[in-house]
Design a protein around this motif. Structure first.
Motif, mmCIF file in Angstrom:
data_model
loop_
_atom_site.group_PDB
_atom_site.id
_atom_site.type_symbol
_atom_site.label_atom_id
_atom_site.label_comp_id
_atom_site.label_asym_id
_atom_site.label_seq_id
_atom_site.Cartn_x
_atom_site.Cartn_y
_atom_site.Cartn_z
ATOM 1 N N GLU A 73 7.681 3.632 -6.732
ATOM 2 C CA GLU A 73 8.859 2.791 -6.524
ATOM 3 C C GLU A 73 8.558 1.614 -5.600
ATOM 4 O OE1 GLU A 73 12.024 5.200 -5.095
ATOM 5 O OE2 GLU A 73 12.147 6.449 -6.903
ATOM 6 N N TRP A 74 7.586 1.771 -4.706
ATOM 7 C CA TRP A 74 7.267 0.724 -3.741
ATOM 8 C C TRP A 74 6.129 -0.129 -4.291
ATOM 9 C CZ3 TRP A 74 8.969 -2.211 -0.190
ATOM 10 C CH2 TRP A 74 8.137 -2.820 0.745
ATOM 11 N N GLY A 75 6.420 -1.385 -4.579
ATOM 12 C CA GLY A 75 5.423 -2.282 -5.138
ATOM 13 C C GLY A 75 6.072 -3.271 -6.071
ATOM 14 N N GLN A 121 0.841 -1.201 0.000
ATOM 15 C CA GLN A 121 0.000 0.000 0.000
ATOM 16 C C GLN A 121 0.881 1.259 0.000
ATOM 17 O OE1 GLN A 121 -3.334 0.732 0.295
ATOM 18 N NE2 GLN A 121 -4.352 -1.163 0.918
ATOM 19 N N ASN A 122 0.432 2.319 -0.672
ATOM 20 C CA ASN A 122 1.243 3.534 -0.640
ATOM 21 C C ASN A 122 1.102 4.266 0.694
ATOM 22 O OD1 ASN A 122 -1.216 4.972 -0.917
ATOM 23 N ND2 ASN A 122 -0.271 6.467 -2.311
ATOM 24 N N TYR A 123 0.152 3.825 1.542
ATOM 25 C CA TYR A 123 0.087 4.343 2.903
ATOM 26 C C TYR A 123 1.338 3.943 3.693
ATOM 27 C CZ TYR A 123 -4.829 5.341 1.972
ATOM 28 O OH TYR A 123 -5.996 5.829 1.438
ATOM 29 N N VAL A 124 1.950 2.827 3.320
ATOM 30 C CA VAL A 124 3.196 2.408 3.962
ATOM 31 C C VAL A 124 4.310 3.388 3.616
ATOM 32 C CG1 VAL A 124 4.931 0.570 4.064
ATOM 33 C CG2 VAL A 124 2.496 -0.010 3.998
ATOM 34 N N VAL A 125 4.314 3.875 2.378
ATOM 35 C CA VAL A 125 5.318 4.858 1.953
ATOM 36 C C VAL A 125 5.170 6.138 2.780
ATOM 37 C CG1 VAL A 125 6.177 6.238 0.026
ATOM 38 C CG2 VAL A 125 5.388 3.889 -0.367
ATOM 39 N N ALA A 126 3.935 6.578 2.971
ATOM 40 C CA ALA A 126 3.696 7.790 3.760
ATOM 41 C C ALA A 126 4.187 7.608 5.192
ATOM 42 C CB ALA A 126 2.210 8.140 3.743
ATOM 43 N N ALA A 127 3.929 6.442 5.795
ATOM 44 C CA ALA A 127 4.388 6.176 7.161
ATOM 45 C C ALA A 127 5.912 6.121 7.214
ATOM 46 C CB ALA A 127 3.787 4.874 7.674
ATOM 47 N N SER A 170 6.221 -4.647 -20.218
ATOM 48 C CA SER A 170 7.055 -3.438 -20.252
ATOM 49 C C SER A 170 6.325 -2.236 -20.836
ATOM 50 C CB SER A 170 8.329 -3.718 -21.069
ATOM 51 O OG SER A 170 7.979 -4.117 -22.397
ATOM 52 N N ASP A 171 4.996 -2.335 -20.998
ATOM 53 C CA ASP A 171 4.257 -1.240 -21.634
ATOM 54 C C ASP A 171 4.186 0.005 -20.759
ATOM 55 O OD1 ASP A 171 2.640 -2.844 -24.027
ATOM 56 O OD2 ASP A 171 3.002 -4.044 -22.230
ATOM 57 N N VAL A 172 4.318 -0.150 -19.427
ATOM 58 C CA VAL A 172 4.168 0.988 -18.526
ATOM 59 C C VAL A 172 5.391 1.056 -17.603
ATOM 60 C CG1 VAL A 172 1.649 1.139 -18.591
ATOM 61 C CG2 VAL A 172 2.735 -0.489 -17.050
ATOM 62 N N PRO A 173 6.546 1.422 -18.116
ATOM 63 C CA PRO A 173 7.764 1.450 -17.290
ATOM 64 C C PRO A 173 7.614 2.413 -16.104
ATOM 65 C CG PRO A 173 8.092 2.615 -19.373
ATOM 66 C CD PRO A 173 6.788 1.893 -19.493
ATOM 67 N N GLY A 174 8.200 2.020 -14.981
ATOM 68 C CA GLY A 174 8.156 2.855 -13.792
ATOM 69 C C GLY A 174 6.870 2.708 -12.992
ATOM 70 N N GLN A 175 5.998 1.786 -13.378
ATOM 71 C CA GLN A 175 4.738 1.609 -12.659
ATOM 72 C C GLN A 175 4.726 0.274 -11.924
ATOM 73 O OE1 GLN A 175 1.155 2.501 -14.839
ATOM 74 N NE2 GLN A 175 2.123 4.145 -16.026
ATOM 75 N N VAL A 176 3.905 0.213 -10.875
ATOM 76 C CA VAL A 176 3.769 -1.007 -10.076
ATOM 77 C C VAL A 176 2.303 -1.418 -10.072
ATOM 78 C CG1 VAL A 176 5.755 -0.440 -8.617
ATOM 79 C CG2 VAL A 176 3.452 0.250 -7.902
ATOM 80 N N ILE A 177 2.090 -2.677 -9.754
ATOM 81 C CA ILE A 177 0.732 -3.220 -9.684
ATOM 82 C C ILE A 177 0.021 -2.611 -8.479
ATOM 83 C CG2 ILE A 177 -0.614 -5.328 -9.353
ATOM 84 C CD1 ILE A 177 1.773 -6.821 -10.714
ATOM 85 N N TRP A 178 -1.199 -2.123 -8.685
ATOM 86 C CA TRP A 178 -1.970 -1.457 -7.631
ATOM 87 C C TRP A 178 -2.205 -2.415 -6.462
ATOM 88 C CZ3 TRP A 178 -7.845 -0.218 -7.779
ATOM 89 C CH2 TRP A 178 -8.153 0.734 -6.781
ATOM 90 N N SER A 179 -2.173 -1.879 -5.268
ATOM 91 C CA SER A 179 -2.272 -2.704 -4.067
ATOM 92 C C SER A 179 -3.606 -3.450 -3.976
ATOM 93 C CB SER A 179 -2.070 -1.851 -2.815
ATOM 94 O OG SER A 179 -3.014 -0.798 -2.778
ATOM 95 N N TRP A 180 -4.696 -2.891 -4.534
ATOM 96 C CA TRP A 180 -5.974 -3.600 -4.455
ATOM 97 C C TRP A 180 -6.004 -4.820 -5.381
ATOM 98 C CZ3 TRP A 180 -9.451 -4.121 -0.962
ATOM 99 C CH2 TRP A 180 -9.626 -3.106 -0.007
ATOM 100 N N LEU A 181 -5.336 -4.730 -6.525
ATOM 101 C CA LEU A 181 -5.179 -5.924 -7.349
ATOM 102 C C LEU A 181 -4.249 -6.906 -6.640
ATOM 103 C CD1 LEU A 181 -4.625 -6.025 -11.177
ATOM 104 C CD2 LEU A 181 -3.332 -7.515 -9.668
ATOM 105 N N ASP A 182 -3.199 -6.387 -6.068
ATOM 106 C CA ASP A 182 -2.275 -7.178 -5.262
ATOM 107 C C ASP A 182 -3.049 -7.939 -4.178
ATOM 108 O OD1 ASP A 182 -0.322 -8.066 -3.489
ATOM 109 O OD2 ASP A 182 0.450 -6.078 -3.028
#
Length: 780
Positions: A358-360, A177-183, A366-378
């Protein structure tokens, strides 16, 4: 007579299924309805359940019948019979229409029996995977967290296991979750360090709460998880439904940082209320951040700017019928059904599945470089991964890449997940595993408030689990949370109300009765359970009432009507019933001519205690184990099918047992497995007792006088029952108290577990100070 022939002209058609009613005739007059049904090649009838019994007679074609998750081949000459409430559908697997006729009729007795069957809907026949929604490891758990999915799932699994089901509690930490990044930014750690730290803290708090978890997955620390998640994502992209699409997005005006979830808030585009990124907690509808009204960046006072970005995206609007079909399979709250209907009216609902971060876990594509799988799909995949990992642990053939129709899944979640769990996640499963129809029940709780406002870590408005949970308090907290958790509406935790409840109900009600019962068994039956003697109508009526409580508790903890609020009320109802019963029977307890009836009263009270211990086991396992041991039995492992007497001659050790600690005494109270001070210990200091009650010397003398005890006999630390007081003497004492100090004290209190010192304090609390002073002077 009437003859009906299937006609192909003018049937009612729905998704390749034709329905032609048979004309009313003799069958209808006998209460039996009939319908021709034709299923086109490749089509599937709608899964449904109803109160009627039903028989299908197949006359042409071939297919596969699914009943409560079990599959059965059918063809011409097959006959299938359904009990009420069995969920059934049929899939035409052949090249020609599958034709059958349905006969259905109502049988009230049969329907009630089916509704009360704890194994219906396949419970008990197939593996049962119960999920408490994975917590975000950006902090520890407070009572608001604990009251919801974790506690609900724990009690549910404990009850199902007592019924013999193959049930498992699965959860973990939602690390990406990106809430982890904020913490992590806030605390000066890396996201990985933050997730690892709080994941361990969360698991430790769950253990303190006596919440059993059979599989706990910390996704960022499981070496096999990233590759498995990528493979699941590739299934989605291979379908062609999930693909890179350009869409609007929000960016921080000063830094250009991509904003989503914890990074942005604003006003909900649907209800106008304050909303976080990606979901509104008020109306529960999702947003895609860029559609927020007056969006605000979490890291800046400057409004974010809107731009465009290409992300893998799910066109959820194309799957609304699949979601509706899914909701017909399992238990889905009406509020979710209404939310799904609202979302189905949207022209488009494109949900981004990848985000620049960056976190994920980055996808293989390779169609979307620099992106991670969304945490809800995760998270959607972590559910399947948890089942597979548990299967590996147990040596079972459960495979995350090949989910089985036989699996029964149950989700416990908070209301803010009402879109993600019952709609978004099943849509992903439909794409990744198109032949799998996941059978999922959903149990949803609202927000639990603290003193009528939301628990808040940032404002310090929280009660943390580790601050209040220990072996002496865990039963009390679990029971109070069961009674007050927010089921269908927001509720509040008030510390003063909790402390009062423990003191007055659990200690003053439950424990008082159990101690008193133990005293009476010790005095009248030498500490052993008596056999029931002569039964009066009142005894039979009380047994019937206990059976009503047992039956109601079975339903309150069952898969269809699960409600911890109701279960807690019913458990307390057992105690209220038995205390009333004991009070009404007390006057004849020592009458010689009614001694055989008195034995029956004691036997029934012990039966109530045994029922309480067994039925409380899912909610308060420690209390249940201690009470069962005090009644001479093992820890409860099977759900009762009847109200049973404690076998005659069984040693009963209830007298003086401490089952609950009062909140103010919890720090100095010994572990509840020990016994409180009993009459075998040194008498309490009279001077100390006099500080507790000015009436104690007077009341002590009154007790000695009625019982004809020596003037110096120690009585202050003993109950009246242990001193030898019988019901007629208690009535005389009750009369003296009314006459001399105008105190109204019940026979139940006088013959209960209170010591003389405690009774003196109880009497004094309700008296005029001048009356207290007068009697203290006279008898001092």
């Amino acid at each position: 007579m009437k003859i009906s022939t299937y006609r192909t002209d003018g049937p009612d058609a729905a998704q390749g299924v034709d329905v032609v009613p048979v004309e009313a005739g003799s069958a209808a007059r006998q209460g039996v309805g009939a319908t021709w049904i034709s299923v086109a090649p490749g089509a599937r009838s709608e899964a449904h359940q109803h109160d009627e019994a039903e028989t299908w007679v197949f006359v042409a074609g071939a297919g596969e019948l699914t009943v409560d998750g079990e599959r059965h081949p059918v063809s011409a000459s097959s006959i299938a019979q359904f009990e009420p409430f069995e969920t059934h559908s049929v899939h035409n697997t052949g090249d020609t229409p599958l034709l059958f006729v349905s006969f259905y009729w109502r049988d009230g007795v049969r329907a009630v029996h089916a509704a009360n069957d704890t194994g219906h809907r396949g419970f008990g026949k197939r593996p049962l995977f119960v999920f408490s929604s994975a917590p975000t490891p950006n902090g520890d758990l407070h009572l608001g967290h604990l009251s919801g999915p974790f506690f609900g799932a724990d009690v549910f699994v404990r009850h199902q296991r007592m019924l013999g089901a193959d049930a498992w509690h699965i959860t973990g930490s939602d690390d990406y979750q990106n809430y982890v990044v904020a913490a992590a930014r806030r605390e000066g750690r890396t996201p990985a360090q933050t997730a690892a730290h709080y994941s361990a803290e969360i698991l430790a708090t769950l253990e303190l709460m006596d919440i059993d978890v059979h599989r706990y997955t910390a996704t960022s620390r499981d070496a096999a998880y990233p590759a498995a998640l990528r493979a699941f994502f590739s299934r989605l992209t291979a379908s062609g439904v999930v693909a890179p699409r350009e869409g609007p997005a929000l960016f921080a005006a000063e830094t250009g940082e991509y904003l989503y979830e914890s990074g942005v808030s604003g006003d909900c585009p649907t209800c106008g209320g304050e909303s976080g990124g990606n979901v509104c907690e008020a109306c529960l509808e999702p947003n895609v951040c860029s559609d927020l009204i007056a969006p605000r960046s979490a890291g800046s006072d400057v409004p974010p700017r809107e731009g465009a970005i290409t992300r893998y995206t799910l066109p959820l609007h194309e799957l609304v019928q699949d979601i509706a079909d899914h909701h017909r399979l399992g238990r889905v709250p009406a509020a979710v059904q209404e939310l799904a209907e609202r979302l189905a009216r949207r022209e488009r609902l494109d949900i981004p599945l990848t985000h620049p971060a960056e976190w994920g876990v980055a996808p293989t594509e390779s169609d979307v470089p620099g992106q991670v799988i969304w945490s809800w799909l995760d998270y959607a995949f972590s559910i399947l991964y948890g089942i597979g990992a548990l299967g590996r642990d147990l040596g079972r053939d459960w495979d995350a890449d090949a989910p089985d129709a036989d699996w029964k899944i149950v989700h416990f979640l908070g209301s803010d997940g009402s879109f993600f769990h019952p709609m978004f996640i099943p849509a992903l499963y439909r794409i990744a595993h198109p032949r799998w129809n996941p059978d999922i029940d959903y149990h949803i709780n609202e927000f639990y408030l603290l003193e009528d406002s939301k628990f808040s870590t940032s404002r310090g408005h929280a009660i943390w689990g580790k601050d209040v949970l220990d072996p002496r308090t865990v039963d009390s907290i679990r029971f109070y949370l069961a009674l007050t958790r927010p089921e269908g509406r927001r509720t509040t935790f008030a510390p003063a109300a909790y402390e009062s409840f423990v003191r007055d109900t659990l200690v003053g009600g439950w424990q008082h009765w159990l101690n008193d019962l133990g005293d009476r068994v010790a005095k009248r039956h030498a500490g052993a359970a008596p056999d029931a003697g002569v039964w009066r109508p009142e005894h039979a009526a009380f047994l019937a009432r206990l059976e009503g409580r047992r039956s109601a508790l079975t339903g309150a903890l069952g898969q269809d009507g699960f409600s911890l609020n109701r279960a807690a009320e019913l458990l307390n109802g057992i105690v209220e019933d038995v205390r009333t019963f004991a009070r009404l029977q007390a006057p004849a307890a020592e009458v010689a001519n009614w001694k055989d009836e008195a034995r029956t009263t004691i036997a029934l009270e012990l039966a109530a205690a045994r029922l309480l211990a067994t039925c409380a086991a899912p909610v308060m396992p420690r209390f249940a184990n201690r009470l069962s041991a005090a009644l001479g039995g093992p820890a409860p492992t099977r759900w009762p099918t009847s109200v049973d007497l404690v076998p005659a001659g069984t040693a009963v050790d209830l007298s003086g047992r401490v089952f609950f600690a009062t909140p103010e005494a919890s720090e100095r109270t010994p572990d509840p497995t020990s016994k409180r001070a009993s009459s075998s210990e040194e008498p309490a200091d009279p001077a100390a007792e006099q500080q507790q009650s000015s009436l104690l010397p007077w009341f002590g003398n009154l007790v000695r006088e009625l019982l004809r005890l020596p003037d110096d006999a120690p009585v202050h630390d003993k109950s009246l029952v242990l001193l030898g007081m019988e019901s007629l003497q208690a009535i005389a004492l009750q009369y003296r108290l009314t006459e001399q100090v105008d105190a109204d004290v019940s026979i139940e209190d006088l013959l209960g577990g209170h010591t003389v010192a405690e009774l003196s304090a109880l009497i004094e609390r309700g008296l005029d100070p001048d009356v207290v002073a007068a009697h203290a002077e006279v008898r001092a």
